[in-house]
Design a protein around this motif. Structure first.
Motif, PDB file in Angstrom:
ATOM      1  N   LEU A  28      18.266 -63.164  31.794  1.00 32.17           N
ATOM      2  CA  LEU A  28      17.687 -64.285  31.063  1.00 32.17           C
ATOM      3  C   LEU A  28      16.772 -65.108  31.966  1.00 32.17           C
ATOM      4  O   LEU A  28      15.667 -65.494  31.563  1.00 32.17           O
ATOM      5  N   ALA A  29      17.228 -65.381  33.177  1.00 34.27           N
ATOM      6  CA  ALA A  29      16.417 -66.170  34.113  1.00 34.27           C
ATOM      7  C   ALA A  29      15.102 -65.466  34.412  1.00 34.27           C
ATOM      8  O   ALA A  29      14.031 -66.099  34.453  1.00 34.27           O
ATOM      9  N   LEU A  30      15.164 -64.152  34.619  1.00 35.03           N
ATOM     10  CA  LEU A  30      13.952 -63.383  34.903  1.00 35.03           C
ATOM     11  C   LEU A  30      13.000 -63.414  33.706  1.00 35.03           C
ATOM     12  O   LEU A  30      11.792 -63.638  33.857  1.00 35.03           O
ATOM     13  N   ALA A  31      13.552 -63.199  32.508  1.00 41.06           N
ATOM     14  CA  ALA A  31      12.727 -63.213  31.298  1.00 41.06           C
ATOM     15  C   ALA A  31      12.102 -64.589  31.083  1.00 41.06           C
ATOM     16  O   ALA A  31      10.921 -64.703  30.713  1.00 41.06           O
ATOM     17  N   ALA A  32      12.876 -65.641  31.324  1.00 46.35           N
ATOM     18  CA  ALA A  32      12.378 -67.009  31.126  1.00 46.35           C
ATOM     19  C   ALA A  32      11.242 -67.332  32.092  1.00 46.35           C
ATOM     20  O   ALA A  32      10.240 -67.963  31.709  1.00 46.35           O
ATOM     21  N   MET A  33      11.378 -66.900  33.342  1.00 46.91           N
ATOM     22  CA  MET A  33      10.324 -67.170  34.326  1.00 46.91           C
ATOM     23  C   MET A  33       9.019 -66.483  33.942  1.00 46.91           C
ATOM     24  O   MET A  33       7.945 -67.085  34.028  1.00 46.91           O
TER      25      MET A  33
END
Length: 310
Positions: A28-33
């Motif tokens: 999720l963090a990677l996708a959000a960035m």
């Protein structure tokens, strides 16, 4: 890389549903960035290079902006961050009619698999609306989800008439959106099946339609797997993120439908399909890094549209 956000975001949803929360949050963090970087680029092009923005906005891949936003919103909603998820729904709703009008207005004949993004973007709105309705944000969102669910099905049928069927055997990766669109439609259906506001005939009809969508989705999944085996296409291509997304979406659709309809076999199959999606995500990521290091530059970050016959 809207397709990257879609692929990584739906993988995060699947990992959450199967109990792998640390991995899910990392995805999720990677996708959000990446979504934030793409959002900044989208706004920059709209304000400062409007001609280029218009040129890119009338191609089907532009709709990954809507689809990626809804996928991210679904995962954020599962964290209980409903205000942020609602904000993402608003953004997606604003973008949807603008990009949809531009894309459909420039449709040609014998188009690549990206043509099915008209369905994916619309069903993305249905899934996020249904998710927020189930979270208690507003009952009216369930009705909105139903409208988008039906409209998405009609758009799938329209897109299929434009799809170049030879892409099944020679596509560079986005041919998988043909089945990914069915998967997200089945996921939207499972959200509606789980909605407490509908009982009796409407509920039964939704169950039947959702199972039918999932069945066709799995049939196309197998067909495309066979096509990949017969005509193996190694090496990195940015369209391969449009392969990972349908793989992950199919897994999540199976898991969600299994939970909504209490299907034991679906829970097992969903986990297997999620493992496949995760492995392919790692493979495409490795090929991206290899192409980046070997070529001395990053490959194109957009999902180009193959030429369509006018």
């Amino acid at each position: 890389m809207g397709a990257f956000v879609m692929a990584t975001g739906i993988l995060s949803v699947g990992l959450h549903l199967t109990g792998f929360e640390p991995l899910s949050r990392a995805a999720l963090a990677l996708a959000a960035m990446v979504w934030l970087a793409l959002a900044a680029d989208f706004v920059s092009r709209l304000l400062f290079t409007h001609t280029r923005w218009e040129t890119e906005a009338d191609t089907p891949p532009a709709l990954t902006a809507v689809a990626a936003t809804t996928v991210l919103g679904v995962r954020i909603s599962l964290l209980g961050w409903h205000f942020a998820a609602t904000a993402l729904l608003v953004i997606a709703v604003i973008l949807w009619p603008v990009l949809m009008a531009l894309v459909i207005g420039h449709w040609g004949r014998r188009m690549p698999g990206a043509v099915f993004l008209v369905c994916v973007a619309t069903e993305g709105l249905a899934v996020l609306s249904g998710t927020l309705a189930a979270a208690g944000v507003g009952d009216w969102l369930a009705t909105a989800a139903l409208v988008c669910f039906v409209l998405g099905g009609l758009l799938y049928a329209a897109a299929f008439t434009r799809f170049d069927l030879t892409q099944i055997w020679r596509g560079a990766g986005d041919q998988w959106v043909m089945t990914g669109a069915l998967a997200i439609s089945a996921l939207a259906g499972s959200k509606l099946v789980g909605w407490h506001g509908w009982t009796g005939t409407p509920h039964t009809a939704l169950r039947v339609v959702t199972l039918a969508l999932l069945g066709v989705n799995l049939a196309f999944y197998v067909l495309l797997m066979v096509a990949e085996a017969v005509r193996f296409r190694p090496g990195y291509n940015v369209r391969r993120w449009a392969t990972v997304f349908p793989l992950g979406m199919t897994a999540v659709a199976v898991l969600s439908t299994g939970a909504a309809l209490d299907l034991g076999w679906a829970r097992v199959l969903g986990r297997v399909l999620l493992a496949v999606a995760g492995l392919v995500w790692l493979l495409v990521s490795a090929e991206l890094i290899h192409a980046w290091v070997g070529g001395g530059r990053a490959p194109d970050a957009t999902l180009p549209a193959a030429p369509a016959e006018k």
